[in-house]
Design a protein around this motif. Structure first.
Motif, PDB file in Angstrom:
ATOM      1  N   ARG A   1       0.836  -1.217   0.000  1.00 60.63           N
ATOM      2  CA  ARG A   1       0.000   0.000   0.000  1.00 60.63           C
ATOM      3  C   ARG A   1       0.865   1.259   0.000  1.00 60.63           C
ATOM      4  O   ARG A   1       0.620   2.195  -0.770  1.00 60.63           O
ATOM      5  CB  ARG A   1      -0.934  -0.014   1.206  1.00 60.63           C
ATOM      6  CG  ARG A   1      -2.055  -1.033   1.133  1.00 60.63           C
ATOM      7  CD  ARG A   1      -3.053  -0.850   2.268  1.00 60.63           C
ATOM      8  NE  ARG A   1      -2.471  -1.174   3.568  1.00 60.63           N
ATOM      9  CZ  ARG A   1      -2.570  -2.368   4.158  1.00 60.63           C
ATOM     10  NH1 ARG A   1      -3.204  -3.349   3.541  1.00 60.63           N
ATOM     11  NH2 ARG A   1      -2.047  -2.572   5.362  1.00 60.63           N
ATOM     12  N   VAL A   2       1.862   1.280   0.859  1.00 57.88           N
ATOM     13  CA  VAL A   2       2.695   2.482   0.981  1.00 57.88           C
ATOM     14  C   VAL A   2       3.555   2.674  -0.270  1.00 57.88           C
ATOM     15  O   VAL A   2       3.799   3.803  -0.693  1.00 57.88           O
ATOM     16  CB  VAL A   2       3.568   2.387   2.243  1.00 57.88           C
ATOM     17  CG1 VAL A   2       4.541   3.560   2.314  1.00 57.88           C
ATOM     18  CG2 VAL A   2       2.688   2.365   3.487  1.00 57.88           C
ATOM     19  N   ALA A   3       3.979   1.587  -0.900  1.00 55.59           N
ATOM     20  CA  ALA A   3       4.841   1.678  -2.079  1.00 55.59           C
ATOM     21  C   ALA A   3       4.179   2.399  -3.244  1.00 55.59           C
ATOM     22  O   ALA A   3       4.865   2.945  -4.113  1.00 55.59           O
ATOM     23  CB  ALA A   3       5.274   0.274  -2.521  1.00 55.59           C
ATOM     24  N   VAL A   4       2.854   2.435  -3.258  1.00 52.59           N
ATOM     25  CA  VAL A   4       2.130   3.154  -4.311  1.00 52.59           C
ATOM     26  C   VAL A   4       2.515   4.626  -4.318  1.00 52.59           C
ATOM     27  O   VAL A   4       2.490   5.296  -5.361  1.00 52.59           O
ATOM     28  CB  VAL A   4       0.606   2.999  -4.109  1.00 52.59           C
ATOM     29  CG1 VAL A   4      -0.171   3.845  -5.102  1.00 52.59           C
ATOM     30  CG2 VAL A   4       0.201   1.531  -4.234  1.00 52.59           C
ATOM     31  N   TYR A   5       2.937   5.153  -3.164  1.00 50.76           N
ATOM     32  CA  TYR A   5       3.237   6.577  -3.020  1.00 50.76           C
ATOM     33  C   TYR A   5       4.733   6.873  -3.068  1.00 50.76           C
ATOM     34  O   TYR A   5       5.159   8.002  -2.874  1.00 50.76           O
ATOM     35  CB  TYR A   5       2.654   7.087  -1.694  1.00 50.76           C
ATOM     36  CG  TYR A   5       1.156   6.982  -1.662  1.00 50.76           C
ATOM     37  CD1 TYR A   5       0.346   8.064  -2.022  1.00 50.76           C
ATOM     38  CD2 TYR A   5       0.531   5.786  -1.310  1.00 50.76           C
ATOM     39  CE1 TYR A   5      -1.042   7.956  -2.015  1.00 50.76           C
ATOM     40  CE2 TYR A   5      -0.849   5.673  -1.310  1.00 50.76           C
ATOM     41  CZ  TYR A   5      -1.629   6.751  -1.658  1.00 50.76           C
ATOM     42  OH  TYR A   5      -2.992   6.651  -1.669  1.00 50.76           O
ATOM     43  N   ALA A   6       5.536   5.851  -3.353  1.00 50.85           N
ATOM     44  CA  ALA A   6       6.983   6.036  -3.407  1.00 50.85           C
ATOM     45  C   ALA A   6       7.401   6.680  -4.723  1.00 50.85           C
ATOM     46  O   ALA A   6       6.666   6.651  -5.718  1.00 50.85           O
ATOM     47  CB  ALA A   6       7.684   4.683  -3.235  1.00 50.85           C
ATOM     48  N   ASN A   7       8.578   7.253  -4.719  1.00 52.44           N
ATOM     49  CA  ASN A   7       9.144   7.824  -5.939  1.00 52.44           C
ATOM     50  C   ASN A   7       9.269   6.721  -6.999  1.00 52.44           C
ATOM     51  O   ASN A   7       9.812   5.647  -6.723  1.00 52.44           O
ATOM     52  CB  ASN A   7      10.524   8.420  -5.623  1.00 52.44           C
ATOM     53  CG  ASN A   7      11.183   9.036  -6.847  1.00 52.44           C
ATOM     54  OD1 ASN A   7      11.740   8.342  -7.672  1.00 52.44           O
ATOM     55  ND2 ASN A   7      11.110  10.349  -6.941  1.00 52.44           N
ATOM     56  N   THR A   8       8.783   6.998  -8.191  1.00 50.26           N
ATOM     57  CA  THR A   8       8.758   5.962  -9.225  1.00 50.26           C
ATOM     58  C   THR A   8      10.162   5.585  -9.697  1.00 50.26           C
ATOM     59  O   THR A   8      10.372   4.486 -10.211  1.00 50.26           O
ATOM     60  CB  THR A   8       7.925   6.415 -10.432  1.00 50.26           C
ATOM     61  OG1 THR A   8       8.414   7.687 -10.886  1.00 50.26           O
ATOM     62  CG2 THR A   8       6.455   6.542 -10.059  1.00 50.26           C
ATOM     63  N   GLY A   9      11.107   6.472  -9.511  1.00 48.89           N
ATOM     64  CA  GLY A   9      12.472   6.186  -9.926  1.00 48.89           C
ATOM     65  C   GLY A   9      13.227   5.321  -8.935  1.00 48.89           C
ATOM     66  O   GLY A   9      13.982   4.427  -9.321  1.00 48.89           O
ATOM     67  N   THR A  10      13.025   5.570  -7.637  1.00 48.42           N
ATOM     68  CA  THR A  10      13.782   4.849  -6.609  1.00 48.42           C
ATOM     69  C   THR A  10      12.992   3.738  -5.930  1.00 48.42           C
ATOM     70  O   THR A  10      13.582   2.786  -5.431  1.00 48.42           O
ATOM     71  CB  THR A  10      14.266   5.824  -5.532  1.00 48.42           C
ATOM     72  OG1 THR A  10      13.124   6.384  -4.852  1.00 48.42           O
ATOM     73  CG2 THR A  10      15.099   6.948  -6.144  1.00 48.42           C
ATOM     74  N   SER A  11      11.674   3.873  -5.871  1.00 46.66           N
ATOM     75  CA  SER A  11      10.810   2.916  -5.136  1.00 46.66           C
ATOM     76  C   SER A  11      11.261   2.739  -3.698  1.00 46.66           C
ATOM     77  O   SER A  11      11.188   1.645  -3.125  1.00 46.66           O
ATOM     78  CB  SER A  11      10.784   1.555  -5.844  1.00 46.66           C
ATOM     79  OG  SER A  11      10.302   1.670  -7.153  1.00 46.66           O
ATOM     80  N   LEU A  12      11.711   3.833  -3.085  1.00 52.30           N
ATOM     81  CA  LEU A  12      12.277   3.762  -1.740  1.00 52.30           C
ATOM     82  C   LEU A  12      11.190   3.666  -0.671  1.00 52.30           C
ATOM     83  O   LEU A  12      10.266   4.478  -0.623  1.00 52.30           O
ATOM     84  CB  LEU A  12      13.138   5.002  -1.472  1.00 52.30           C
ATOM     85  CG  LEU A  12      13.682   5.188  -0.055  1.00 52.30           C
ATOM     86  CD1 LEU A  12      14.619   4.046   0.329  1.00 52.30           C
ATOM     87  CD2 LEU A  12      14.378   6.541   0.099  1.00 52.30           C
ATOM     88  N   LEU A  13      11.330   2.649   0.190  1.00 47.35           N
ATOM     89  CA  LEU A  13      10.508   2.532   1.383  1.00 47.35           C
ATOM     90  C   LEU A  13      11.392   2.757   2.604  1.00 47.35           C
ATOM     91  O   LEU A  13      12.485   2.198   2.699  1.00 47.35           O
ATOM     92  CB  LEU A  13       9.891   1.135   1.497  1.00 47.35           C
ATOM     93  CG  LEU A  13       8.650   0.806   0.660  1.00 47.35           C
ATOM     94  CD1 LEU A  13       8.180  -0.606   1.002  1.00 47.35           C
ATOM     95  CD2 LEU A  13       7.525   1.790   0.906  1.00 47.35           C
ATOM     96  N   LYS A  14      10.904   3.539   3.542  1.00 46.68           N
ATOM     97  CA  LYS A  14      11.636   3.776   4.791  1.00 46.68           C
ATOM     98  C   LYS A  14      10.972   2.999   5.914  1.00 46.68           C
ATOM     99  O   LYS A  14       9.757   3.083   6.109  1.00 46.68           O
ATOM    100  CB  LYS A  14      11.649   5.274   5.114  1.00 46.68           C
ATOM    101  CG  LYS A  14      12.312   5.622   6.444  1.00 46.68           C
ATOM    102  CD  LYS A  14      12.236   7.122   6.698  1.00 46.68           C
ATOM    103  CE  LYS A  14      12.772   7.489   8.067  1.00 46.68           C
ATOM    104  NZ  LYS A  14      12.646   8.950   8.343  1.00 46.68           N
ATOM    105  N   LEU A  15      11.770   2.215   6.635  1.00 51.65           N
ATOM    106  CA  LEU A  15      11.278   1.479   7.790  1.00 51.65           C
ATOM    107  C   LEU A  15      11.912   2.065   9.046  1.00 51.65           C
ATOM    108  O   LEU A  15      13.138   1.983   9.230  1.00 51.65           O
ATOM    109  CB  LEU A  15      11.646  -0.011   7.684  1.00 51.65           C
ATOM    110  CG  LEU A  15      10.716  -0.930   6.868  1.00 51.65           C
ATOM    111  CD1 LEU A  15      10.649  -0.497   5.412  1.00 51.65           C
ATOM    112  CD2 LEU A  15      11.195  -2.373   6.965  1.00 51.65           C
ATOM    113  N   ALA A  16      11.092   2.709   9.881  1.00 50.08           N
ATOM    114  CA  ALA A  16      11.554   3.262  11.158  1.00 50.08           C
ATOM    115  C   ALA A  16      11.173   2.284  12.259  1.00 50.08           C
ATOM    116  O   ALA A  16       9.991   2.000  12.480  1.00 50.08           O
ATOM    117  CB  ALA A  16      10.936   4.630  11.399  1.00 50.08           C
ATOM    118  N   LEU A  17      12.174   1.745  12.960  1.00 49.21           N
ATOM    119  CA  LEU A  17      11.970   0.666  13.919  1.00 49.21           C
ATOM    120  C   LEU A  17      12.050   1.185  15.345  1.00 49.21           C
ATOM    121  O   LEU A  17      12.962   1.929  15.704  1.00 49.21           O
ATOM    122  CB  LEU A  17      13.036  -0.412  13.726  1.00 49.21           C
ATOM    123  CG  LEU A  17      13.204  -0.926  12.285  1.00 49.21           C
ATOM    124  CD1 LEU A  17      14.447  -1.778  12.168  1.00 49.21           C
ATOM    125  CD2 LEU A  17      11.979  -1.703  11.860  1.00 49.21           C
TER     126      LEU A  17
END
Length: 374
Positions: A271-287
């Motif tokens: 779900r969150v990846a839909v809003y990621a930058n299309t070039g990088t597909s970066l997801l941030k995980l804060a633990l």
């Protein structure tokens, strides 16, 4: 030469061999499937010059025998439109014309002389062999092949590495960004050996091994690998070269440990990846101690999203970035209900493991992180 065969059974056999056939080949006959009739047994052979597959099926009302090569695409496109019914083939051995008769029609086309089809390669100087249940082989391929590379500069990484040892054997695939190591504790050989199985025959095995209860004999020489089981035979050329030292890149001291429900993290990442930058597909995980905050943004289009999911975390609070498709694909390869993430710091590779391994297997996956801008 004449025989009758079930339309659906023939179509299934052709589907199993078609993926090896190149759409355009320097040798035109390799765009065909070889039909070889011997008594009431019909053998189908397809090849691209490096990988060859052969399957055998029973036919009825067989008359004569011989070989003819038929254009694969035409046959498949025709048969896929049929419901289950008998199909009769009549082949003129003088001009190799083929007449295919169904319940309501007939179809005529010209084949090629089967004697001109390249011979199936033989396994010279066999170096070793082992037996493996088809279910285990399929499972191993499914868990590793997605990490194999498509790298023209480093062809040794474009396949699955079989590291065979007397105590256990290991299958490895990597594209330098991610790595999967699958130890098969029950697969043992008399002497250490190894080979690299290319992606194309590996994918072909996924289609051809329809009976998962079969035992598959795997034999190999210094150049070729042969898979044989039931009425299926595949022989392919190995990828030549020295595989990288995969053990050296697997971290041993990732002290931060996360345990999280697999379905929960996969669905949140999607779900969150839909809003990621299309070039990088970066997801941030804060633990943090009891939760993971998954976030993504695309500044260019003013989009962002974040979700918080529960977890069990033993370590210091940290944030790490991963490429969304890679992370999701690796998580999906884990079959346990919960997954373990072992992390060192935001700049070093993370490990993804199942909480429980399947019997006889030990699965470990590695994913390189992406640089966070904040």
């Amino acid at each position: 030469m004449k025989f009758s065969v079930s339309s659906t059974k023939l179509f299934a056999q052709l589907q199993a061999v078609k993926s090896v056939i190149a759409s355009k080949s320097s040798l035109q006959i390799l765009e065909c499937v070889l039909f070889d009739l011997n008594g009431d047994q019909l053998t189908l052979t397809a090849s691209d010059g490096e990988t060859t597959i052969r399957t055998t099926m029973a036919v009825e009302n067989a008359e004569g025998g011989g070989k003819v090569a038929s254009e694969a695409k035409r046959l498949i496109d025709t048969l896929k439109e049929f419901t289950e019914q008998p199909i009769t083939f009549t082949i003129d051995e003088n001009n190799f014309s083929i007449n295919m008769t169904s319940e309501n029609g007939q179809y005529s086309f010209v084949g090629a002389n089967g004697a001109e089809y390249p011979e199936m390669p033989v396994l010279d100087n066999e170096q070793g062999s082992f037996m493996l249940p088809a279910s285990v082989l399929l499972n191993a391929i499914n868990k590793t092949i997605f990490c194999a590379a498509d790298d023209e500069l480093r062809p040794v990484m474009n396949g699955i590495f079989f590291d065979l040892q007397p105590e256990h054997s290991t299958l490895v695939a990597t594209d330098a960004h991610r790595l999967v190591r699958l130890i098969l504790t029950d697969l043992k050989v008399a002497a250490p050996a190894s080979f690299i199985l290319p992606k194309k025959p590996a994918n072909l095995l996924k289609v051809a091994l329809t009976d998962k209860s079969e035992e598959i004999k795997v034999s190999f020489s210094d150049k070729n690998v042969r898979f044989e089981g039931g009425k299926m035979l595949i022989i392919c050329r190995q990828i030549e070269g020295r595989y990288p030292n995969y053990s050296a890149v697997i971290p041993q001291n990732n002290q931060n440990k996360v345990v999280v429900d697999k379905a929960t993290i996969v669905n949140a990442c999607r779900r969150v990846a839909v809003y990621a930058n299309t070039g990088t597909s970066l997801l941030k995980l804060a633990l943090s101690e009891s939760q993971i905050k998954i976030s993504a943004q695309d500044i260019d289009f003013s989009t962002s999203a974040d979700e918080k999911i529960p977890c069990t975390y033993d370590g210091t609070p940290m944030a790490i970035g991963f490429k969304a498709p890679f992370l999701i694909e690796i998580l999906n390869a884990v079959e346990s209900e919960e997954v373990i993430l072992q992390l060192a710091d935001p700049a070093r590779a993370g490990l993804i493991l199942p909480t429980e391994n399947q019997e006889g297997q030990d699965l470990l996956m590695l994913l390189m992180p992406m640089l966070l801008n904040d």
